[in-house]
Scaffold this motif. Sequence first.
Motif, PDB file in Angstrom:
ATOM      1  N   TYR A 388      26.736   7.015   6.910  1.00 28.82           N
ATOM      2  CA  TYR A 388      27.738   7.813   7.597  1.00 28.82           C
ATOM      3  C   TYR A 388      28.841   6.891   8.104  1.00 28.82           C
ATOM      4  CZ  TYR A 388      24.541  11.907   7.912  1.00 28.82           C
ATOM      5  OH  TYR A 388      23.716  12.986   7.660  1.00 28.82           O
ATOM      6  N   SER A 389      30.074   7.384   8.052  1.00 25.39           N
ATOM      7  CA  SER A 389      31.211   6.614   8.553  1.00 25.39           C
ATOM      8  C   SER A 389      30.940   6.095   9.965  1.00 25.39           C
ATOM      9  CB  SER A 389      32.468   7.488   8.553  1.00 25.39           C
ATOM     10  OG  SER A 389      33.506   6.873   9.270  1.00 25.39           O
ATOM     11  N   THR A 390      30.473   6.964  10.817  1.00 25.66           N
ATOM     12  CA  THR A 390      30.263   6.579  12.223  1.00 25.66           C
ATOM     13  C   THR A 390      29.165   5.535  12.370  1.00 25.66           C
ATOM     14  OG1 THR A 390      29.962   7.454  14.470  1.00 25.66           O
ATOM     15  CG2 THR A 390      28.609   8.430  12.743  1.00 25.66           C
ATOM     16  N   PHE A 391      28.152   5.582  11.505  1.00 28.28           N
ATOM     17  CA  PHE A 391      27.054   4.610  11.628  1.00 28.28           C
ATOM     18  C   PHE A 391      27.400   3.289  10.942  1.00 28.28           C
ATOM     19  CE2 PHE A 391      25.233   7.833  13.790  1.00 28.28           C
ATOM     20  CZ  PHE A 391      24.625   8.852  13.071  1.00 28.28           C
ATOM     21  N   LEU A 392      28.405   3.324  10.039  1.00 29.06           N
ATOM     22  CA  LEU A 392      28.871   2.078   9.435  1.00 29.06           C
ATOM     23  C   LEU A 392      29.472   1.161  10.501  1.00 29.06           C
ATOM     24  CD1 LEU A 392      29.443   0.308   6.951  1.00 29.06           C
ATOM     25  CD2 LEU A 392      31.541   1.620   6.572  1.00 29.06           C
ATOM     26  N   GLN A 393      29.957   1.773  11.555  1.00 34.05           N
ATOM     27  CA  GLN A 393      30.500   0.983  12.670  1.00 34.05           C
ATOM     28  C   GLN A 393      29.464  -0.022  13.170  1.00 34.05           C
ATOM     29  OE1 GLN A 393      33.014   4.894  14.120  1.00 34.05           O
ATOM     30  NE2 GLN A 393      31.553   4.019  15.506  1.00 34.05           N
ATOM     31  N   LEU A 399      29.487  -6.003   7.018  1.00 31.31           N
ATOM     32  CA  LEU A 399      30.396  -5.605   5.933  1.00 31.31           C
ATOM     33  C   LEU A 399      31.449  -6.686   5.706  1.00 31.31           C
ATOM     34  CD1 LEU A 399      31.498  -3.473   3.944  1.00 31.31           C
ATOM     35  CD2 LEU A 399      32.759  -2.456   5.869  1.00 31.31           C
ATOM     36  N   LEU A 400      31.951  -7.220   6.818  1.00 26.33           N
ATOM     37  CA  LEU A 400      33.015  -8.234   6.717  1.00 26.33           C
ATOM     38  C   LEU A 400      32.430  -9.555   6.221  1.00 26.33           C
ATOM     39  CD1 LEU A 400      35.696  -8.903   9.487  1.00 26.33           C
ATOM     40  CD2 LEU A 400      34.586 -10.768   8.273  1.00 26.33           C
ATOM     41  N   HIS A 401      31.455 -10.043   6.991  1.00 24.60           N
ATOM     42  CA  HIS A 401      30.950 -11.423   6.823  1.00 24.60           C
ATOM     43  C   HIS A 401      30.105 -11.588   5.556  1.00 24.60           C
ATOM     44  CE1 HIS A 401      27.896 -14.585   7.788  1.00 24.60           C
ATOM     45  NE2 HIS A 401      28.923 -15.190   8.325  1.00 24.60           N
ATOM     46  N   ASP A 402      29.329 -10.578   5.230  1.00 25.16           N
ATOM     47  CA  ASP A 402      28.378 -10.723   4.109  1.00 25.16           C
ATOM     48  C   ASP A 402      28.859 -10.056   2.829  1.00 25.16           C
ATOM     49  OD1 ASP A 402      25.909 -10.195   6.629  1.00 25.16           O
ATOM     50  OD2 ASP A 402      26.632 -12.111   5.830  1.00 25.16           O
ATOM     51  N   LEU A 412      29.686   1.357  -1.247  1.00 23.45           N
ATOM     52  CA  LEU A 412      29.393   2.135  -0.036  1.00 23.45           C
ATOM     53  C   LEU A 412      29.753   3.589  -0.284  1.00 23.45           C
ATOM     54  CD1 LEU A 412      30.899  -0.006   2.895  1.00 23.45           C
ATOM     55  CD2 LEU A 412      28.517   0.097   2.161  1.00 23.45           C
ATOM     56  N   GLY A 413      28.821   4.484  -0.047  1.00 19.27           N
ATOM     57  CA  GLY A 413      29.121   5.915  -0.028  1.00 19.27           C
ATOM     58  C   GLY A 413      29.296   6.276   1.442  1.00 19.27           C
ATOM     59  N   ILE A 414      30.547   6.340   1.890  1.00 18.47           N
ATOM     60  CA  ILE A 414      30.782   6.553   3.337  1.00 18.47           C
ATOM     61  C   ILE A 414      30.799   8.052   3.605  1.00 18.47           C
ATOM     62  CG2 ILE A 414      32.260   6.016   5.290  1.00 18.47           C
ATOM     63  CD1 ILE A 414      33.380   3.660   3.827  1.00 18.47           C
ATOM     64  N   ASP A 415      29.635   8.538   3.988  1.00 11.92           N
ATOM     65  CA  ASP A 415      29.408   9.961   4.199  1.00 11.92           C
ATOM     66  C   ASP A 415      29.963  10.406   5.555  1.00 11.92           C
ATOM     67  OD1 ASP A 415      26.394  11.938   3.494  1.00 11.92           O
ATOM     68  OD2 ASP A 415      28.386  12.540   4.149  1.00 11.92           O
ATOM     69  N   ARG A 416      30.136  11.729   5.716  1.00  8.72           N
ATOM     70  CA  ARG A 416      30.659  12.279   6.970  1.00  8.72           C
ATOM     71  C   ARG A 416      31.968  11.593   7.367  1.00  8.72           C
ATOM     72  NH1 ARG A 416      25.907  14.352   5.304  1.00  8.72           N
ATOM     73  NH2 ARG A 416      24.864  15.723   6.820  1.00  8.72           N
ATOM     74  N   HIS A 427      30.308  10.950  16.679  1.00  3.97           N
ATOM     75  CA  HIS A 427      29.983  11.051  15.249  1.00  3.97           C
ATOM     76  C   HIS A 427      31.189  11.288  14.344  1.00  3.97           C
ATOM     77  CE1 HIS A 427      25.947  11.325  16.854  1.00  3.97           C
ATOM     78  NE2 HIS A 427      25.429  11.401  15.646  1.00  3.97           N
ATOM     79  N   GLN A 428      32.396  11.528  14.907  1.00  2.00           N
ATOM     80  CA  GLN A 428      33.537  11.777  14.032  1.00  2.00           C
ATOM     81  C   GLN A 428      33.768  10.555  13.146  1.00  2.00           C
ATOM     82  OE1 GLN A 428      34.185  14.791  14.355  1.00  2.00           O
ATOM     83  NE2 GLN A 428      34.579  15.455  16.466  1.00  2.00           N
ATOM     84  N   GLY A 429      33.940  10.780  11.866  1.00  2.00           N
ATOM     85  CA  GLY A 429      34.094   9.663  10.917  1.00  2.00           C
ATOM     86  C   GLY A 429      35.555   9.301  10.716  1.00  2.00           C
ATOM     87  N   VAL A 430      36.209   8.866  11.789  1.00  2.00           N
ATOM     88  CA  VAL A 430      37.671   8.723  11.755  1.00  2.00           C
ATOM     89  C   VAL A 430      38.168   7.313  12.024  1.00  2.00           C
ATOM     90  CG1 VAL A 430      38.043  11.154  12.336  1.00  2.00           C
ATOM     91  CG2 VAL A 430      37.822   9.460  14.175  1.00  2.00           C
ATOM     92  N   PHE A 431      37.243   6.377  12.137  1.00  2.00           N
ATOM     93  CA  PHE A 431      37.648   4.994  12.435  1.00  2.00           C
ATOM     94  C   PHE A 431      37.527   4.063  11.223  1.00  2.00           C
ATOM     95  CE2 PHE A 431      38.178   5.389  16.978  1.00  2.00           C
ATOM     96  CZ  PHE A 431      37.343   6.451  17.325  1.00  2.00           C
ATOM     97  N   ASP A 432      36.863   4.511  10.161  1.00  2.00           N
ATOM     98  CA  ASP A 432      36.538   3.557   9.089  1.00  2.00           C
ATOM     99  C   ASP A 432      37.760   2.995   8.370  1.00  2.00           C
ATOM    100  OD1 ASP A 432      35.819   6.499   7.933  1.00  2.00           O
ATOM    101  OD2 ASP A 432      36.720   5.285   6.348  1.00  2.00           O
ATOM    102  N   LEU A 433      38.837   3.809   8.238  1.00  2.00           N
ATOM    103  CA  LEU A 433      40.031   3.231   7.609  1.00  2.00           C
ATOM    104  C   LEU A 433      40.515   2.038   8.432  1.00  2.00           C
ATOM    105  CD1 LEU A 433      40.365   6.376   6.527  1.00  2.00           C
ATOM    106  CD2 LEU A 433      42.654   5.546   6.072  1.00  2.00           C
TER     107      LEU A 433
END
Length: 630
Positions: A388-393, A399-402, A412-416, A427-433
């Motif tokens: 989920y986008s929110t849990f990718l946080q 994600l960056l370092h490795d 990555l399938g960035i769900d939600r 839970h809003q998936g609005v920060f990943d960009l």
Amino acid sequence: MNIYSIDEPAFLKDLNEKELVQLASDVREFLIESCAVTGGHIGANLGVVELTIALHKYFDSPSDKLIFDVGHQAYIHKILTGRSADFATLRQYKGLCGFPKMRESEHDVWEAGHSSTSLSAAMGFAKARDIKGEKNHVVPIIGDGALTGGMALEALNHIGSDKTNMTIILNDNEMSIAPNVGALHNMLGRMRTNTQYNKFKHGAEEFIERLPQVGTTLRDLADRFKDSTKYMFVDGIFFEELGIKYIGPVDGHNFEDLGAAIKTSKEYDGPVIIHVITKKGKGYHPAEHDKLGIWHGLGPYKIETGEVLGTKKTESWSAFMSNTVLDRAHKDESIVAMTPAMPVGSKLTKFQNELPERFFDTGIAEQHAVTMAAGMAAAGMKPYLAIYSTFLQRGYDQLLHDVDRQNLDVLLGIDRSGLVGADGETHQGVFDLSFIAPLPNITLMMPRDEKEAEMMIDLSFSTPGPMAIRYPRGNVHGIDMNEDRGPLEIGTWEVLREGTDAALVSYGPTLQTVMEAADKLSAEGIEVKVINARFIKPLDNAMLDTLGESGVPVFVIEEAMLTGGLGSMISSYMHDKMYTNKMQRLGIDNEYIEHGDVNLLLRDIGITAENIAGRTKQLTGETHEKNTNR
Ligand SMILES: Cc1ncc(C[n+]2csc(CCOP(=O)(O)OP(=O)(O)O)c2C)c(N)n1
Ligand SMILES: CC(=O)[C@@H](O)[C@H](O)COP(=O)(O)O
Ligand SMILES: [Mg+2]
């Protein structure tokens, strides 16, 4: 008891065992009926009815701090603190939040939504208490699933070494959303069944107490014998070895047992963990016998049959993505699928059943999942990590370092992605960009429909380097998958509609609203170009240069944070190239978006056809006049 009459938990102090049992029954009935209408995390809450009542009976909230991990299981806490009447608005627009919310009640001392934060927060509360010389109890309530989160173990490590006074409630129902996984889960299973060790330990302690006061040697020997025997019964009392006194297993549906354990913990000087055994979904047959995790949290349902209402005509985005990856995995043995504890939400159970040796559920461990995927890629596999986008946080540095820095073939399938609605601001998936945009190597894309999604999956598996496909909560369009759209090249956008008065740029589900706005504008003689910016990174520089050279006003609309979003990226590009196009952006402006129906949330943000058309007219006022006067 009339549940609506409860306004504070103090009344619990005077209730006897029989009255407590009746209250629990009344609360269960209220929850089942209320959630049948509103939906919600019914399974998790039915499992903690007695536990929550006991906590409010034997502790004094809010001076004693009840800190719920994840917080999805705090409905009874909300009932006992005077919010029953609000349950008709649970998880609805401007209604009762599905998680603890400080503004709702002084009893909500900590907010959550993401897992595994309660122990760290409790450590903060406890150390502040000690510094201020206060004496209140600090009581984090963490589930067996949340315990698999790395943060929880980091906190236990600190709590045990610091010997910080607190009562940790470990709510063990053997379930995460799906059945729980991992070595900790297996160890808890042994503890759940090792009552004989606890009887032995209790007996040994009584024996030692009766030993004559012949100096300390005899007693020390006996103590050491008791401690050394514990390994004979269980795989070491993990918690006690960390310096945290273990009490359990305790029947989490028995008020007498709960009361005895809590009282013992209150008298103990140092950290205590009470291992409480509960049954998720207790008291409602469909939820109690849910092996898949469907009743963890869901929409409205029919009480008599357990039928979940409102099933959709097309498959979910999660199912489409996971089933497409599964199809490719049957043809390519290097493809593996991973999820951090969300096999049900990410619809990976089919993959798990068909290719179990290439499926991995890491538990609630996003950091571990991201870096494990990186390791898989470094070893020549093609990992698909659904997250989920929110849990990718939670796995950003990984994600960056490795992944990105080593330029590894992770998909990555960035769900939600985008607004999720009922779960609200956590839970809003609005920060990943905003947090993916600065990463030099990763390709970030969002399909406008399932045909483009399929093209993106195939492009990702055939292109080296990190790739990310973001997709929304909800269902696919149900379009013809045989349509030939030609090749998909990285960094190429798609013109969905021609026009010269302005260029409207968007991606994903927002494009439908933008196209409606274009129709409204056309009816007024204003013709706008609509661009599908399906590659959020890299940008389509060629198309931006064409827009720049034409000087047409550019309006970027996105269901994401404005800061660091596509609009920011395009504005920077146009500015750096010294184009003078008038620019406008529409998106989420520096605020957290709370829970509610997505359409109402979009309306508040301004992402409606009417508002987009209106803003475009403002933007193109002169341009349109000039064009029509040619
Ligand atoms: C960081 C993070 N990852 C994943 C989730 C999704 N999630 C919510 S509750 C849950 C399971 C929690 O299990 P447990 O702690 O045992 O609580 P239970 O529902 O069993 O009471 C998961 C995986 C989340 N909220 N936060
Ligand atoms: C509490 C939590 O984090 C999960 O239960 C989450 O609510 C699942 O969201 P979906 O319903 O979108 O799968
Ligand atoms: Mg659990």
